[in-house]
Design an enzyme around this catalytic site. Structure first.
Site, mmCIF file in Angstrom:
data_model
loop_
_atom_site.group_PDB
_atom_site.id
_atom_site.type_symbol
_atom_site.label_atom_id
_atom_site.label_comp_id
_atom_site.label_asym_id
_atom_site.label_seq_id
_atom_site.Cartn_x
_atom_site.Cartn_y
_atom_site.Cartn_z
ATOM 1 N N GLU A 161 -65.691 -33.293 -20.629
ATOM 2 C CA GLU A 161 -66.402 -33.451 -21.870
ATOM 3 C C GLU A 161 -65.952 -32.981 -23.325
ATOM 4 O O GLU A 161 -65.848 -33.828 -24.142
ATOM 5 C CB GLU A 161 -67.740 -33.021 -21.718
ATOM 6 C CG GLU A 161 -68.732 -33.992 -20.671
ATOM 7 C CD GLU A 161 -68.667 -33.474 -19.532
ATOM 8 O OE1 GLU A 161 -67.692 -32.721 -19.193
ATOM 9 O OE2 GLU A 161 -69.252 -33.965 -18.605
ATOM 10 N N GLU A 204 -71.456 -34.056 -12.154
ATOM 11 C CA GLU A 204 -72.995 -33.787 -12.404
ATOM 12 C C GLU A 204 -73.840 -34.480 -11.330
ATOM 13 O O GLU A 204 -74.779 -33.637 -10.840
ATOM 14 C CB GLU A 204 -73.266 -33.874 -13.601
ATOM 15 C CG GLU A 204 -72.462 -33.039 -14.824
ATOM 16 C CD GLU A 204 -72.492 -33.431 -16.279
ATOM 17 O OE1 GLU A 204 -72.276 -34.461 -16.465
ATOM 18 O OE2 GLU A 204 -72.949 -32.668 -17.042
ATOM 19 N N ALA A 219 -70.053 -40.230 -17.294
ATOM 20 C CA ALA A 219 -70.969 -41.336 -18.167
ATOM 21 C C ALA A 219 -70.037 -42.287 -18.727
ATOM 22 O O ALA A 219 -68.874 -42.059 -19.083
ATOM 23 C CB ALA A 219 -71.683 -40.344 -19.231
ATOM 24 N N GLY A 224 -70.207 -36.624 -15.734
ATOM 25 C CA GLY A 224 -71.546 -37.417 -15.123
ATOM 26 C C GLY A 224 -71.450 -37.375 -13.365
ATOM 27 O O GLY A 224 -72.347 -37.335 -12.855
#
Ligand code: CAA
Length: 263
Positions: free
Chosen positions: A137, A117, A69, A114
């Site tokens: 993270e 993911e 992200a 992300g």
């Protein structure tokens, strides 16, 4: 299929295959909200299309698939904004995960946070030999928020998922293959060709049968065995109503190639 232009994506459709390239190479293809919204938009366009049967998702450049992200967007985000970003990603990734088309992640470099993911929301992951996977993270004071705590344990088991998330260790493509996170490792220069040839093989089968199998697997994995087996029986029955079932079985008995057309 009507094609829009996107600020952060390149989309090419050819011979039933859509190649979506996340195109923010200066930020190693980090997912900001605009990119997530664009991915949601193209996924919901493709899911209604009969023209596209396989989607290949990749990242621009030689270095990264997606490095996570977008930290520069999250740095000043409030709790509400963080939640909204996770919900937007969930909607987008669920659309990718459950679309009737088969989705293949062509992982060409870093797939962190992300990035790991979104690859896990795809049906199949093919890694280039330079790929690196990880969930960093907790280095940033957060936890995986685009499905990592849910899809990673489902793919590699609870113990390995916890180790990856708690230590933030990056693993290379071979290790990702060994633990079942990726289906295959190929040289980086052959990555897209390999994914396209797999796509063509899948498209040569009964596409509606493939879609029903995807539905049975996805829904069945999130339910108990008995309900999953009932769902499978219902979808199996539904397949008997198709042209492809009649044609596929008749062609087998007549020792000829089947003309499979349903989707
Ligand atoms: N967000 C925003 N920008 C990013 C980024 C990210 N996730 N990852 C890399 N970038 C940017 C860098 O800031 C840098 O920008 P500048 O050139 O403007 O300085 C550019 O991309 C190139 O990156 P590096 O200079 O850091 O390249 P490197 O080769 O030294 O390192 C890397 C590569 C190891 C992938 C490193 O960039 C890195 O650690 N990136 C962050 C990885 C990360 O923590 N991802 C998780 C994000 S949180 C998340 O994803 C939450 C979730 O569950 C959804």
């Amino acid at each position: 299929m009507e094609m829009k232009t996107y600020n952060n994506l390149l989309v090419e459709v050819e011979d039933g295959i859509a190649v979506i390239t996340i195109n923010r190479p200066k930020s190693l293809n980090a997912l900001n909200s605009e990119t997530l919204a664009e991915l949601g938009d193209i996924a919901s366009t493709i899911e209604k299309s009969k023209e596209v049967k396989v989607v290949i998702l990749t990242g621009a450049g030689q270095k990264a698939f997606v490095a996570g992200a977008d930290i520069s967007e999250m740095v000043n985000a409030t709790a509400q904004e963080g939640r909204a970003m996770a919900l937007l990603a969930a909607e987008t990734f669920n659309c990718l995960e459950n679309m009737p088309q088969v989705t293949i992640a062509a992982v060409n470099g870093y797939a962190l946070g992300g990035g790991c993911e979104i690859s896990m929301a795809c049906d199949i992951r093919i890694a280039a030999d330079n790929a690196k996977f990880g969930q960093p993270e907790v280095n940033l004071g957060i936890l995986p928020g685009f499905g990592g705590t849910q899809r990673l344990p489902r793919l590699v088991g609870k113990g390995r998922a916890k180790e990856l998330i708690f230590t933030t260790d990056q693993i290379d493509a071979e290790e990702a293959y060994r633990i079942g996170l990726v289906n295959k490792v190929v040289p980086q220069t052959e990555l897209l060709d390999y994914c396209k040839s797999m796509a063509k093989k899948i498209m040569s089968k009964a596409s509606y049968g493939v879609t029903l199998a995807k539905q049975a697997i996805n829904t069945g994995m999130d339910t108990d065995l008995e309900s999953g087996l009932k769902l499978e029986a219902n979808l199996f029955g539904l397949a008997f109503a198709t042209h492809d079932k009649a044609e596929g079985m008749q062609a087998f008995l007549e020792k000829r190639k089947a003309d499979l057309t349903d989707f």
